[in-house]
Design a protein around this motif. Structure first.
Motif, mmCIF file in Angstrom:
data_model
loop_
_atom_site.group_PDB
_atom_site.id
_atom_site.type_symbol
_atom_site.label_atom_id
_atom_site.label_comp_id
_atom_site.label_asym_id
_atom_site.label_seq_id
_atom_site.Cartn_x
_atom_site.Cartn_y
_atom_site.Cartn_z
ATOM 1 N N ARG A 1 -6.450 36.060 82.995
ATOM 2 C CA ARG A 1 -5.974 35.115 82.132
ATOM 3 C C ARG A 1 -6.707 35.425 80.693
ATOM 4 N NH1 ARG A 1 -6.664 31.685 86.678
ATOM 5 N NH2 ARG A 1 -8.875 30.999 86.182
ATOM 6 N N SER A 2 -7.826 36.251 80.681
ATOM 7 C CA SER A 2 -8.537 36.439 79.208
ATOM 8 C C SER A 2 -7.969 37.561 78.295
ATOM 9 C CB SER A 2 -9.811 36.789 79.607
ATOM 10 O OG SER A 2 -10.109 38.018 80.298
ATOM 11 N N ALA A 3 -8.253 37.619 77.273
ATOM 12 C CA ALA A 3 -7.892 38.708 76.533
ATOM 13 C C ALA A 3 -8.362 40.116 77.050
ATOM 14 C CB ALA A 3 -8.357 38.530 75.021
ATOM 15 N N LEU A 4 -7.482 41.039 76.713
ATOM 16 C CA LEU A 4 -7.750 42.266 77.259
ATOM 17 C C LEU A 4 -8.814 43.057 76.380
ATOM 18 C CD1 LEU A 4 -6.979 44.730 79.100
ATOM 19 C CD2 LEU A 4 -5.657 45.693 77.309
ATOM 20 N N VAL A 5 -9.764 43.704 77.092
ATOM 21 C CA VAL A 5 -11.153 44.119 76.663
ATOM 22 C C VAL A 5 -10.957 45.574 76.346
ATOM 23 C CG1 VAL A 5 -13.630 44.642 76.918
ATOM 24 C CG2 VAL A 5 -12.833 42.405 77.688
ATOM 25 N N ALA B 1 -8.204 47.221 82.073
ATOM 26 C CA ALA B 1 -8.248 48.141 80.819
ATOM 27 C C ALA B 1 -7.847 49.577 80.994
ATOM 28 C CB ALA B 1 -9.360 47.877 79.797
ATOM 29 N N GLY B 2 -7.660 49.798 82.328
ATOM 30 C CA GLY B 2 -7.296 51.300 82.761
ATOM 31 C C GLY B 2 -8.747 52.074 82.843
ATOM 32 N N GLU B 3 -9.729 51.622 82.915
ATOM 33 C CA GLU B 3 -11.131 52.320 83.462
ATOM 34 C C GLU B 3 -11.279 52.656 84.458
ATOM 35 O OE1 GLU B 3 -14.647 51.844 80.325
ATOM 36 O OE2 GLU B 3 -13.902 49.966 80.949
ATOM 37 N N ARG B 4 -11.959 53.453 85.083
ATOM 38 C CA ARG B 4 -12.637 53.885 86.212
ATOM 39 C C ARG B 4 -13.919 53.173 86.450
ATOM 40 N NH1 ARG B 4 -10.307 58.003 89.205
ATOM 41 N NH2 ARG B 4 -11.988 58.445 90.499
ATOM 42 N N VAL B 5 -14.304 52.429 87.400
ATOM 43 C CA VAL B 5 -15.563 51.782 87.653
ATOM 44 C C VAL B 5 -16.215 52.227 88.383
ATOM 45 C CG1 VAL B 5 -14.609 49.953 88.914
ATOM 46 C CG2 VAL B 5 -16.600 49.322 87.586
ATOM 47 N N GLY B 6 -17.742 52.451 88.166
ATOM 48 C CA GLY B 6 -18.653 52.965 89.071
ATOM 49 C C GLY B 6 -19.751 52.072 89.273
ATOM 50 N N LEU B 7 -20.596 52.062 90.361
ATOM 51 C CA LEU B 7 -21.847 51.270 90.496
ATOM 52 C C LEU B 7 -22.948 51.687 90.979
ATOM 53 C CD1 LEU B 7 -22.591 47.987 90.654
ATOM 54 C CD2 LEU B 7 -21.626 47.934 92.870
ATOM 55 N N MET B 8 -24.185 51.436 90.356
ATOM 56 C CA MET B 8 -25.477 52.079 90.794
ATOM 57 C C MET B 8 -26.375 50.980 91.023
ATOM 58 S SD MET B 8 -27.950 54.898 89.038
ATOM 59 C CE MET B 8 -29.190 53.689 88.717
ATOM 60 N N LEU C 1 -18.700 42.801 76.450
ATOM 61 C CA LEU C 1 -17.994 44.154 76.577
ATOM 62 C C LEU C 1 -16.824 44.263 75.613
ATOM 63 C CD1 LEU C 1 -16.943 44.270 80.327
ATOM 64 C CD2 LEU C 1 -18.827 45.205 79.132
ATOM 65 N N ARG C 2 -16.685 43.087 74.584
ATOM 66 C CA ARG C 2 -15.849 43.322 73.524
ATOM 67 C C ARG C 2 -16.441 43.894 72.311
ATOM 68 N NH1 ARG C 2 -13.480 38.056 74.883
ATOM 69 N NH2 ARG C 2 -11.357 38.460 75.867
#
Length: 310
Positions: free
Chosen positions: A31-35, A134-141, A303-304
């Protein structure tokens, strides 16, 4: 290393991460604006670009500079102006967000609403949902406790994998005591083209060497910092008795005089204050939230921020 569990433990959302809550945050992000996402990769004219897909789109033309690719000369504008002009292109490719999550034992603390560790997981999940949207790949460490890594993944599955990992890793024994600088050294080895890095921490893992690591990382990616703190770490506590529990042992702290309360707050909040100071000194985008706050707007605002700088 750790794989995402098929049946993560069920948490209460206060002292343990609740997987259903993390997954449910997807609807709020939708529901929020695309970052927008960004790349810090060097290219013609050293222009940073937004990343929304694949291909090369014309952005603008500027006066020719020595070293520009002659194949990108804008002949029409050159003919009209009588001076050489170069076309600049906006590179559109898949970006990557790497979330670096502090899981030191000190994160399992909170006097309002939930533990810092639970709030940090909510922040990480929101960032993951923003990234894949937003079309990114996301990784976590994860660092501080066990050294977990979730390799970057795209689409909704990437965010779901991140949520599952956050639930699985939560509350595992702290047996490493890894400093922030050591964790950031691992990040540089794992970065693999990540265009953005989000650090989520309460600051207690910070050491002086971390400043240089963050500065080096900023040269290769946009770096964002989210500080998660307890209310007692951010403001002067009211006079009173404060029951505290650690490792099953209960104690009571009596805080009446203003000096006692100031000393207590300064001591308890030293970690978050130090991390905020370092982030500001390096001009890194920064947000700070307490354990009772709704992190949705704070994550979106962070993130914006464009370019990894204030």
């Amino acid at each position: 290393m750790s794989a995402v569990p098929s049946q993560p433990p069920v948490g209460d959302g206060r002292t343990r991460v609740n997987l259903d809550e993390l997954i449910g945050l997807r609807a709020r992000v939708a529901r929020s604006a695309l970052v927008p996402t960004e790349s810090h990769a060097a290219r013609a004219g050293q222009q940073s670009s937004r990343l929304y897909g694949r291909g090369m789109d014309y952005a603008e033309s500027r006066a020719y500079q020595p070293g520009d690719d002659v194949r990108r000369l804008d002949w029409r504008l050159t003919a009209r102006s009588g001076k050489l002009h170069t076309k600049l292109f906006q590179e559109e490719r898949e970006g990557r967000l790497l979330i670096v999550l502090d899981q030191h034992a000190g994160m399992r603390f909170g006097t309002r609403a939930r533990f810092k560790s639970v709030q940090a997981a909510r922040v990480a999940a929101l960032a993951a949902w923003h990234a894949v949207r937003a079309g990114e790949r996301v990784g976590l460490m994860a660092f501080g406790g066990r050294q977990h890594v979730l390799q970057p993944r795209g689409s909704v599955r990437g965010a779901l994998a991140a949520c599952g990992a956050l639930a699985e890793w939560d509350g595992q024994p702290d047996d490493a005591g890894e400093s922030l600088s050591a964790a950031l050294q691992r990040v540089r080895r794992l970065q693999h083209g990540a265009s953005r890095v989000l650090l989520i921490s309460d600051g207690w893992s910070c050491d002086e060497a971390a400043r240089g690591r963050l500065l080096d990382m900023r040269r290769h990616a946009a770096v964002y910092v989210m500080v998660v703190a307890d209310a007692l770490e951010l403001a002067l506590p009211a006079p009173g008795r404060y029951p505290l529990e650690h490792a099953g042992e209960q104690r009571e702290v009596l805080l009446l005089a203003e000096r006692e309360r100031r000393d207590f707050q300064a001591s308890l909040g030293a970690g978050q204050a130090w991390l905020q100071s370092v982030a500001r000194s390096l001009a890194l985008p920064l947000q700070c939230i307490d354990t009772a706050a709704d992190p949705v707007d704070a994550v979106a605002t962070l993130l914006r921020t464009r370019g990894g700088r204030r």
